[in-house]
Each structure stands twice: as C-alpha cells, then as structure tokens.
Write a protein that holds these residues in place. Structure first.
Motif, short mmCIF file in Angstrom:
data_model
loop_
_atom_site.label_atom_id
_atom_site.label_comp_id
_atom_site.label_asym_id
_atom_site.label_seq_id
_atom_site.Cartn_x
_atom_site.Cartn_y
_atom_site.Cartn_z
N ALA A 38 -87.36 17.90 34.69
CA ALA A 38 -87.30 19.29 35.12
C ALA A 38 -85.93 19.89 34.91
O ALA A 38 -85.82 21.09 34.66
N GLN A 49 -90.32 25.49 34.02
CA GLN A 49 -90.61 24.45 35.01
C GLN A 49 -90.57 25.01 36.42
O GLN A 49 -91.43 24.71 37.25
N LEU A 78 -94.56 20.04 29.85
CA LEU A 78 -94.12 20.48 31.17
C LEU A 78 -95.28 20.30 32.13
O LEU A 78 -96.43 20.59 31.79
#
Length: 403
Positions: A38, A49, A78
C-alpha cells in the motif's frame, strides 16, 4: 441479475444461513486497511489504494476489492479488505468469482466470431434461426439482441421465475428454456427503436449460436474464446458451487451481519446472461483480446463499435454508450471499452483501451446497483474512473480530492 430479485432472496437467505460468520472476526477484517504494497508503489497507486481502503470501510461497502491494471510494462495489483471474512484471506488474481453480466461480452465474442466465419449474420432474425420462439418475436435480429434494442421482455424479471428462485435459490433450471418464462409476452417495443437492457437478449444470442453450429454453447465458449485467449480458469457451470479458491461474495444489506451468498444461487438461471465463473487474471486476458477485436476481423469490429446511447448494468465509469455486447466508457481521461455486471455478492468492471494494450479489471464482493444504493454506486463509478485515469496515465487521478 436484477436487484429486485436479489431483494426477494434476502428473507430466504437470512433463514437459511443464520449467523454463519463470527462477526467479531468479520468486522475487524472488513475495517482493517490493506497492507501489501500500500505504501510502496508510485504516488498515484498510493492514492488509489487509499480510495479502495476507504471504500471497504463504508457502511454497505464491499468486504473485498481487487483491481488489476495491465499495460506494456506489466500488471499492478491493488486490493483492499478480504476474500473471505471467516479466514481473513486476502484477494488474489487467481481467485474464482462470479463475473455477472460481464458474461454477456463472452456471448458477444462467440456470436461475432461466428459472424466473422460466415455462420451467422448480424441481420439474421429469430424467425430464421430460432423458429420455435414466439412468432411475435420473429423480426428481432442478432444485431438488436447484442445491442439491447430487441424489445424482448426480461425473463429474470418474470414473477414466476423470481418466485422459483426465492423458494429454492439453488433450483436447477433448464438454461435452454429460460425464455419460456416470457414466451406469452409481446415485444416491449418495435425492435431497433430504442435501448433497453435485457437478460433475455444474451440467452437468445447463445441459442442462435447453438442453432447454426449444432454445438453446445459451453463448447463454443471453449473453442472460440477460452482457447484463443488462453483462459485457464474460466467456465460456465450449471450448479451453485465455486472452484477453490474463490472470492466470497456477500450480502451487506445489514452491515453488522454480512451474509455469504457466494454459493447461494444456481448458475443455470443466469447461463449466457451472467453465469460464467472466472478469475481477475483470466478476465484481464479476456478483455484485452475482446476490446481489441483479436477474435475477428476489422469489418466485424467496425460493426461492433457502432455506438448508441445506452448504459451497462450497473453503469460504468464516465459517459456510457452501447455497441454490440460491448460498451464505450468515455471518462475525463480518455476512452476505454468494456462491460460491467452485478450478481448477488459481486459487482464487476472490465475495460481496456481499443487496442487492448492497457486494461483494468475491478472486482468487488457485494452487489451494488442504482436501485440498491445509488450513492454507493456513484462513489464506485468515481473510483472506477480514477482507476481508468491511472491506467491511461492521467495525472488527475492523483488528486486526493477526486472522490
């Protein structure tokens, strides 16, 4: 599948599943931010994110999100939340999932491949290819079915169909006879006169493909779509089971008590309109080939991209226009082609640039629609557009106030 049918299932769902989840574990899993990568990607990816982390923590938000962005340099993954509330396992690109109405693009791929081979024509009618269907529907063409301008009544909104599903969500339907539920109904409008999204259209498309080839639709998918595009984990089942591992889909209408609906419904009641099971990785391979026209020639691609006003269900990012089993999403950053879909437990977007070189798949583990939660759908479409902008390398996707 229509949201009205999803609502009718909830009473049965609550009584059948009860308190299946350990909510103390589940709640913490939903609210926990994603951890892998992240803070290590480019600034743009960190912003994206943050957006999906917030999205899974919203009331009524999905327990899990996974997005794959692919370009010439590779694939960025993601994800936020979890694939399974009971275990806290994180979503993976190889997790199976119900792809909902993005399956309609697969029926388009089959039909347009047959058009390219001369086995079908876009102006072929139901009267010519499926004379067993009601005579009142006879003038409807393959082109109109693929573009949702046919006027066919939607079998999935028929009260008898909905009652059957509500009484027994795992009921095994004869997929080739789903249109029987509306066979006594006239067309809703003169074919070609307007756009109206209907699950019946793609059932008829698959039946036309079977009629001209003599092969089952499932076999045509393998021959014309899965093999050419190297789809390894895609199938069209008849039952309710999902292959392991899979993204668990949830009904979060009561956010304090999410219910696992992954295997609630038999795929036989959706079939060519929404029954396919795939993975984010396979869906990425599909949309890159499909959007670019890799399965058929330029003349067919030209016909497929004759756009009319019309939105996918649910609406995709930006301004939507309908082609033949594909949609044009005109965002603030540029144009992508693709399809969306929703099904109890799942909402999907797949999109790619017209040359197929850049693609996005965006999968979430609850059903979101304009009727269930218009505000949440609006937020989802904004996030999807931000992901499209990231795909197209538009700096505006970095704006932390974009939501």
């Amino acid at each position: 599948m229509p949201q009205c049918l999803a609502r009718s299932l909830r009473g049965a769902l609550r009584s059948r599943l009860g308190s299946v989840l350990v909510l103390a574990v589940a709640s913490s899993a939903v609210l926990a931010p994603a951890t892998a990568g992240a803070a290590t990607g480019p600034a743009q990816d960190r912003t994206l994110q943050e957006q999906i982390d917030r999205f899974v923590s919203e009331p009524g938000g999905p327990p899990g999100v996974i997005a794959l962005l692919r370009d010439g340099r590779g694939t960025r993954v993601l994800r936020a939340g979890v694939a399974d509330l009971a275990t806290g396992r994180r979503p993976q690109p190889t997790d199976h999932m119900r792809i909902a109405s993005t399956a309609k693009a697969f029926s388009g791929a089959v039909a347009l491949s047959l058009v390219d081979r001369g086995a079908l024509g876009l102006d072929d009618t139901l009267r010519q290819r499926l004379p067993q269907l009601p005579a009142a529907w006879g003038q409807v063409t393959l082109r109109q079915l693929l573009q949702h301008t046919s006027g066919l009544p939607d079998y999935s909104q028929d009260p008898e169909f909905a009652a059957t599903v509500s009484a027994d969500p795992r009921h095994h339907f004869d997929s080739r006879h789903l249109l029987d539920y509306v066979a006594d109904e006239p067309l809703l409008f003169r074919p070609g006169s307007r756009y109206a999204y209907s699950n019946s259209d793609n059932i008829a498309v698959a039946l036309m493909a079977e009629a001209v080839t003599g092969a089952p639709y499932e076999q045509l998918l393998r021959r014309l779509v899965y093999r050419p595009l190297r789809l390894r984990d895609t199938s069209l089942p008849q039952g309710y089971r999902l292959p392991e591992p899979y993204l668990h889909g949830y009904d979060v209408s009561d956010p304090a008590s999410p219910q696992d609906v992954s295997e609630l419904l038999s795929a036989s009641g959706a079939w060519a309109s929404g029954g396919i099971v795939s993975t984010p990785a396979d869906l990425t391979r599909f949309i890159r080939g499909y959007a670019s026209g890799a399965l058929y020639g330029k003349d067919v691609v030209r016909e497929q991209r004759r756009w009319i006003p019309g939105a996918s269900e649910p609406a995709g990012p930006g301004r939507n226009s309908a082609g033949l089993a594909i949609y044009r999403y005109e965002t603030r950053c540029g144009v992508v082609l693709g399809h969306t879909g929703n099904f109890p437990g799942y909402t999907q977007l797949m999109a790619a640039t017209p040359d197929g070189r850049r693609s996005l798949t965006f999968s979430i583990t609850t059903q979101i629609s304009a009727t269930s939660d218009p505000a949440l759908l609006k937020q989802l479409r904004t996030i999807e557009e931000n992901f499209v902008c990231a795909l197209l390398r538009d700096g505006r996707a970095d704006d932390p106030h974009a939501l």
